[in-house]
Design a protein around this motif. Structure first.
Motif, PDB file in Angstrom:
ATOM      1  N   THR A   1       0.820  -1.220   0.000  1.00 16.21           N
ATOM      2  CA  THR A   1       0.000   0.000   0.000  1.00 16.21           C
ATOM      3  C   THR A   1       0.849   1.264   0.000  1.00 16.21           C
ATOM      4  N   ARG A   2       1.899   1.259   0.817  1.00 15.91           N
ATOM      5  CA  ARG A   2       2.759   2.438   0.913  1.00 15.91           C
ATOM      6  C   ARG A   2       3.371   2.789  -0.441  1.00 15.91           C
ATOM      7  N   TRP A   3       3.800   1.775  -1.181  1.00 20.07           N
ATOM      8  CA  TRP A   3       4.415   2.024  -2.492  1.00 20.07           C
ATOM      9  C   TRP A   3       3.389   2.565  -3.481  1.00 20.07           C
ATOM     10  N   ILE A   4       2.196   2.031  -3.424  1.00 21.00           N
ATOM     11  CA  ILE A   4       1.119   2.512  -4.296  1.00 21.00           C
ATOM     12  C   ILE A   4       0.851   3.984  -4.005  1.00 21.00           C
ATOM     13  N   ASP A   5       0.755   4.335  -2.717  1.00 25.77           N
ATOM     14  CA  ASP A   5       0.463   5.723  -2.328  1.00 25.77           C
ATOM     15  C   ASP A   5       1.530   6.689  -2.806  1.00 25.77           C
ATOM     16  N   GLN A   6       2.755   6.210  -2.957  1.00 27.44           N
ATOM     17  CA  GLN A   6       3.852   7.069  -3.405  1.00 27.44           C
ATOM     18  C   GLN A   6       3.977   7.110  -4.927  1.00 27.44           C
ATOM     19  N   GLY A   7       3.155   6.345  -5.618  1.00 29.51           N
ATOM     20  CA  GLY A   7       3.218   6.342  -7.073  1.00 29.51           C
ATOM     21  C   GLY A   7       4.434   5.619  -7.618  1.00 29.51           C
ATOM     22  N   ALA A   8       4.943   4.644  -6.869  1.00 26.09           N
ATOM     23  CA  ALA A   8       6.124   3.896  -7.309  1.00 26.09           C
ATOM     24  C   ALA A   8       5.732   2.846  -8.340  1.00 26.09           C
TER      25      ALA A   8
ATOM     26  N   LYS B   1      -2.773   8.254  -9.889  1.00 28.57           N
ATOM     27  CA  LYS B   1      -1.448   7.727  -9.585  1.00 28.57           C
ATOM     28  C   LYS B   1      -1.028   8.195  -8.202  1.00 28.57           C
ATOM     29  N   GLY B   2      -0.462   7.284  -7.418  1.00 28.02           N
ATOM     30  CA  GLY B   2      -0.172   7.632  -6.036  1.00 28.02           C
ATOM     31  C   GLY B   2      -1.489   7.939  -5.343  1.00 28.02           C
ATOM     32  N   GLN B   3      -1.555   9.102  -4.701  1.00 22.31           N
ATOM     33  CA  GLN B   3      -2.816   9.579  -4.128  1.00 22.31           C
ATOM     34  C   GLN B   3      -3.344  10.783  -4.907  1.00 22.31           C
ATOM     35  N   TYR B   4      -2.960  10.871  -6.178  1.00 18.25           N
ATOM     36  CA  TYR B   4      -3.337  12.008  -7.009  1.00 18.25           C
ATOM     37  C   TYR B   4      -4.422  11.643  -8.022  1.00 18.25           C
ATOM     38  N   LEU B   5      -5.381  12.542  -8.161  1.00 24.63           N
ATOM     39  CA  LEU B   5      -6.297  12.530  -9.289  1.00 24.63           C
ATOM     40  C   LEU B   5      -5.695  13.428 -10.363  1.00 24.63           C
ATOM     41  N   ILE B   6      -5.645  12.944 -11.603  1.00 21.11           N
ATOM     42  CA  ILE B   6      -5.038  13.680 -12.709  1.00 21.11           C
ATOM     43  C   ILE B   6      -6.135  14.082 -13.689  1.00 21.11           C
ATOM     44  N   PHE B   7      -6.189  15.378 -14.025  1.00 18.86           N
ATOM     45  CA  PHE B   7      -7.240  15.882 -14.900  1.00 18.86           C
ATOM     46  C   PHE B   7      -6.661  16.308 -16.252  1.00 18.86           C
ATOM     47  N   GLU B   8      -7.542  16.394 -17.232  1.00 15.59           N
ATOM     48  CA  GLU B   8      -7.145  16.635 -18.618  1.00 15.59           C
ATOM     49  C   GLU B   8      -6.419  17.958 -18.800  1.00 15.59           C
ATOM     50  N   ASP B   9      -6.728  18.969 -17.975  1.00 19.07           N
ATOM     51  CA  ASP B   9      -6.129  20.293 -18.134  1.00 19.07           C
ATOM     52  C   ASP B   9      -4.822  20.460 -17.364  1.00 19.07           C
ATOM     53  N   ASN B  10      -4.188  19.323 -16.963  1.00 18.60           N
ATOM     54  CA  ASN B  10      -2.927  19.313 -16.206  1.00 18.60           C
ATOM     55  C   ASN B  10      -3.100  19.592 -14.718  1.00 18.60           C
ATOM     56  N   THR B  11      -4.343  19.798 -14.265  1.00 17.69           N
ATOM     57  CA  THR B  11      -4.594  19.948 -12.833  1.00 17.69           C
ATOM     58  C   THR B  11      -4.450  18.590 -12.159  1.00 17.69           C
ATOM     59  N   VAL B  12      -3.814  18.578 -10.977  1.00 17.06           N
ATOM     60  CA  VAL B  12      -3.696  17.354 -10.187  1.00 17.06           C
ATOM     61  C   VAL B  12      -4.155  17.649  -8.768  1.00 17.06           C
ATOM     62  N   PHE B  13      -4.795  16.663  -8.159  1.00 20.76           N
ATOM     63  CA  PHE B  13      -5.352  16.848  -6.817  1.00 20.76           C
ATOM     64  C   PHE B  13      -4.863  15.731  -5.916  1.00 20.76           C
TER      65      PHE B  13
END
Length: 263
Positions: free
Chosen positions: A127-134, A237-249
């Motif tokens: 889980t930790r690796w997934i959260d870091q986007g590894a 990816k990781g704990q980020y939501l990635i949006f089409e306009d380059n915004t990440v959350f």
């Protein structure tokens, strides 16, 4: 459809690709099913993850009072080498600290933006690796407590990074590394008291994420500054939501916010 709840880090399932779930008190959302759909996020309040009160979030999902008083936010959380439960010494709540610190911990190498060293409880692998986007990771030491894992991490920081560059990770501007070779190279720098716990024989774990479009220039969304946002979800990816306009959350960085999520 509108879902309302308190943000906590997304729960994950180790499949191909990773499956993500946002869990609210009365609902859960399978985020993978929202890919290529427009999502509206709106901040409607705050709720401390410890006391549950509507107070501004200070750090890690906690209000300022809880952050400086609750054992869940002790300094040893971020700096494992400060753990003292193995000595019977209390930081904020010895029983809680024993329950967490005196469990098997893993020192690992993960490659998300570069090869980095980190520490996590054994129960939190992968889980930790997934959260870091590894996209690849390997265990190198399995220590019987958090302190030994922590001093091993500190010793290895002189020879390998200990932080992830989130922009590089999200742009997927990365390369594969031979983590077995890295493990062999770092063995001689492991503290003597942790060396008996070195893991000689294992293999890399490889992780794939549900992303159809990586951001060229990631722009971080902060709902405390921008109360509402709407965009097309193209990746997670990781704990980020990635949006089409380059915004990440970064969901985890916004824990404790009460939001309306509209689809």
């Amino acid at each position: 459809m509108v879902y309302t709840g308190v943000l906590t880090k997304m729960q994950t399932e180790f499949l191909e690709p990773i499956q993500y779930y946002l869990v609210f008190e009365n609902d859960f959302i399978h985020i993978n099913q929202l890919l290529n759909k427009t999502i509206d996020l709106k901040r409607v309040g705050h709720q401390c993850l410890s006391c549950g009160l509507d107070r501004p979030i200070y750090r890690q999902g906690f209000c300022k009072t809880c952050f400086f008083n609750k054992p869940l936010a002790g300094d040893w959380i971020m700096r494992p080498e400060l753990s003292t439960a193995h000595l019977g010494i209390e930081d904020r709540d010895l029983e809680y600290e024993k329950n967490v610190q005196l469990k098997p911990h893993i020192v690992y190498l993960a490659n998300s933006s570069n090869v980095k060293v980190g520490v996590t409880r054994k129960s939190q692998v992968p889980t930790r690796w997934i959260d870091q986007g590894a996209h690849e990771a390997i265990e190198i030491v399995e220590a019987p407590n958090r302190y030994l894992a922590g001093i091993t991490e500190v010793a290895l920081k002189d020879f390998v990074a200990d932080k992830t560059n989130w922009r590089t990770m999200l742009k997927n501007d990365i390369k594969d590394e031979d983590l077995l070779e890295w493990r062999h190279r770092l063995k001689s720098h492991i503290p003597e008291e942790a060396l008996p716990y070195f893991i000689e024989n294992n293999t890399e774990t490889h992780i794939s994420f549900p992303v159809s479009q990586y951001p060229e220039k990631p722009k971080s969304l902060n709902l405390n500054k921008t109360q509402q946002y709407s965009g097309k979800l193209v990746g997670i990816k990781g704990q980020y939501l990635i949006f089409e306009d380059n915004t990440v959350f970064n969901v985890r960085a916004n824990e404790g916010l009460v939001v309306d999520l509209s689809i």
